[in-house]
Design an enzyme around this catalytic site. Structure first.
Site, short mmCIF file in Angstrom:
data_model
loop_
_atom_site.label_atom_id
_atom_site.label_comp_id
_atom_site.label_asym_id
_atom_site.label_seq_id
_atom_site.Cartn_x
_atom_site.Cartn_y
_atom_site.Cartn_z
N ASP A 170 -18.93 -17.05 -33.04
CA ASP A 170 -19.51 -16.53 -34.28
C ASP A 170 -18.70 -16.99 -35.48
O ASP A 170 -19.26 -17.44 -36.49
CB ASP A 170 -19.62 -15.01 -34.24
CG ASP A 170 -18.28 -14.31 -34.12
OD1 ASP A 170 -17.35 -14.86 -33.51
OD2 ASP A 170 -18.17 -13.16 -34.62
N GLU A 194 -12.55 -14.85 -37.06
CA GLU A 194 -13.66 -14.14 -37.72
C GLU A 194 -13.25 -13.72 -39.13
O GLU A 194 -13.97 -13.96 -40.11
CB GLU A 194 -14.05 -12.90 -36.92
CG GLU A 194 -15.03 -11.98 -37.62
CD GLU A 194 -15.00 -10.57 -37.05
OE1 GLU A 194 -14.38 -9.68 -37.67
OE2 GLU A 194 -15.60 -10.37 -35.98
#
Length: 409
Positions: free
Chosen positions: A153, A92
């Site tokens: 994500d 991330e």
């Protein structure tokens, strides 16, 4: 030009106006003419100098990004979260930093970040392997991968950023890797949920705990990114549709949950681990939604659905740190990172009063008072970067960087 380089926008315009006024005033006598011409050309040179500096600033200067790089990015391109005991780096963090480097037109830093991600999280080949989500110091003191599961994500952000970097910097290598990564996400991080359709799972392992139950995370599906990937591969259009349903259906009171579950025959259920809470994950739902442009898929519906969060922020003077998505209650004070994250939503609603209050809060509680608050720094880069016009998204998901028309790629 709205960039402040050694002076305000008014300073720049005033100097240029004086120069042109002096030029018009050069009528007589000869000495006066020479003096006026001298003043005119002197002021004109100052104008040109300020204009050049301002343009250079647009191309290269983003103080908050420069501060982030000095605090959190090592010389070899690793984003370090100093607030964790293992000094972790995550996929991330790497993907967000790559996005900021692209927005800043920082090609050198982009390459460093990409190389570290590729070599340390993906066994040297991002096109062939999803990156591990966590890297850091092991119990024996050595350094390496702590958890080899991927995080969807960050994978979506990586695929998107590589695609856009390839387009904006005219680098086919980035575009090709982004396309291959997007295809791998579809194969390894999506599932066909009965009654819902093919949806993005939070990762390839661990989110299907029972035969009829799947855990999902609404903050993992920024619609602008998924819309852009669907223009490259139509298979992403189904993910776009289920993602919009996820965002709308799981916020019945206007508050997004951190996690939620889908169960065959029963639909949306409270997440067995996270309950009804919306907090550090969910704050990104409001951030992504606020940055959607007019005309984008789901923009109007999401702004309407998430209005209670904006209204509650206006009532309190700050975003709540935690919400209950079922009964609509809120508790505790969100950090200034939360204030930064809510800026696009407030701007999209044209709530200038609440927007100004959050900006004032950011000024009153500067980030340098919390030098290890990695997540607050990230949220602030996103929220204020968008607010300052450093980047925008087109309805089809393409990134618009502020440097595109004024700086060489």
């Amino acid at each position: 030009m709205d960039i402040n380089v050694g002076g305000t926008r008014r300073d720049y315009l005033s100097l240029c106006h004086i120069a042109h006024t002096q030029r018009r005033g050069c009528t007589s006598p000869a000495t006066g003419k020479r003096l006026m011409k001298y003043r005119f050309f002197t002021l004109l040179l100052i104008c040109i100098s300020i204009s050049w500096q301002a343009n250079a600033s647009v191309c290269a200067n983003w103080p908050l990004w420069q501060d982030f790089t000095s605090r959190f990015i090592s010389a070899d391109g690793r984003v370090v979260d100093h607030s964790t005991a293992v000094k972790q780096s995550t996929s991330e963090g790497q993907s967000y930093a790559l996005f900021f480097a692209l927005v800043a037109n920082d090609r050198h830093r982009f390459e460093q970040l990409l190389n570290w991600t590729n070599n340390n999280l993906a066994d040297g080949d991002l096109s062939a392997k999803l990156p591990a989500w966590q890297w850091g110091q092991r119990h024996d003191g050595s350094w390496g991968i702590l958890d080899d599961n991927a995080a969807a994500d960050s994978d979506v952000w990586l695929a998107y950023v590589l695609t856009e970097a390839g387009r904006l910097w005219r680098e086919p290598r980035y575009s090709a890797t982004g396309k291959l990564l997007a295809a791998r996400i579809l194969r390894e991080e999506t599932a066909d949920l009965p009654g819902l359709g093919r949806a993005l799972l939070p990762g390839p392992k661990g989110f299907h705990p029972e035969p009829t139950l799947w855990r999902l995370n609404p903050s993992y599906v920024p619609l602008q990114l998924i819309t852009r990937l669907s223009t490259i591969d139509p298979a992403w259009k189904t993910i776009s549709a289920t993602s919009l349903r996820l965002l709308l259906d799981t916020a019945p009171k206007g508050y997004a949950p951190d996690w939620v579950a889908w169960q065959t025959g029963r639909g949306w259920q409270t997440d067995p681990k996270g309950g009804n809470k919306g907090s550090y994950d969910a704050i990104r739902v409001y951030l992504w939604a606020g940055m959607l442009p007019s005309g984008a898929i789901g923009q109007k519906e999401l702004l309407a659905r998430l209005a209670p969060m904006a209204q509650r922020t206006a009532e309190l003077g700050y975003p709540p740190r935690e919400t209950d998505t079922i009964n609509g209650t809120t508790r505790d004070t969100g950090s200034t990172g939360f204030s930064a994250a809510i800026l696009p939503l407030l701007a999209s609603r044209r709530d200038t009063l609440t927007l100004d209050a959050q900006l004032t809060r950011l000024i009153a509680q500067p980030l340098d008072t919390r030098p290890e608050a990695y997540y607050d720094h990230v949220l602030t880069l996103f929220g204020t970067g968008w607010h300052d016009g450093r980047f925008r998204f087109m309805p089809d998901g393409r990134l618009v960087a502020h440097w595109e028309k004024t700086c060489a790629p």
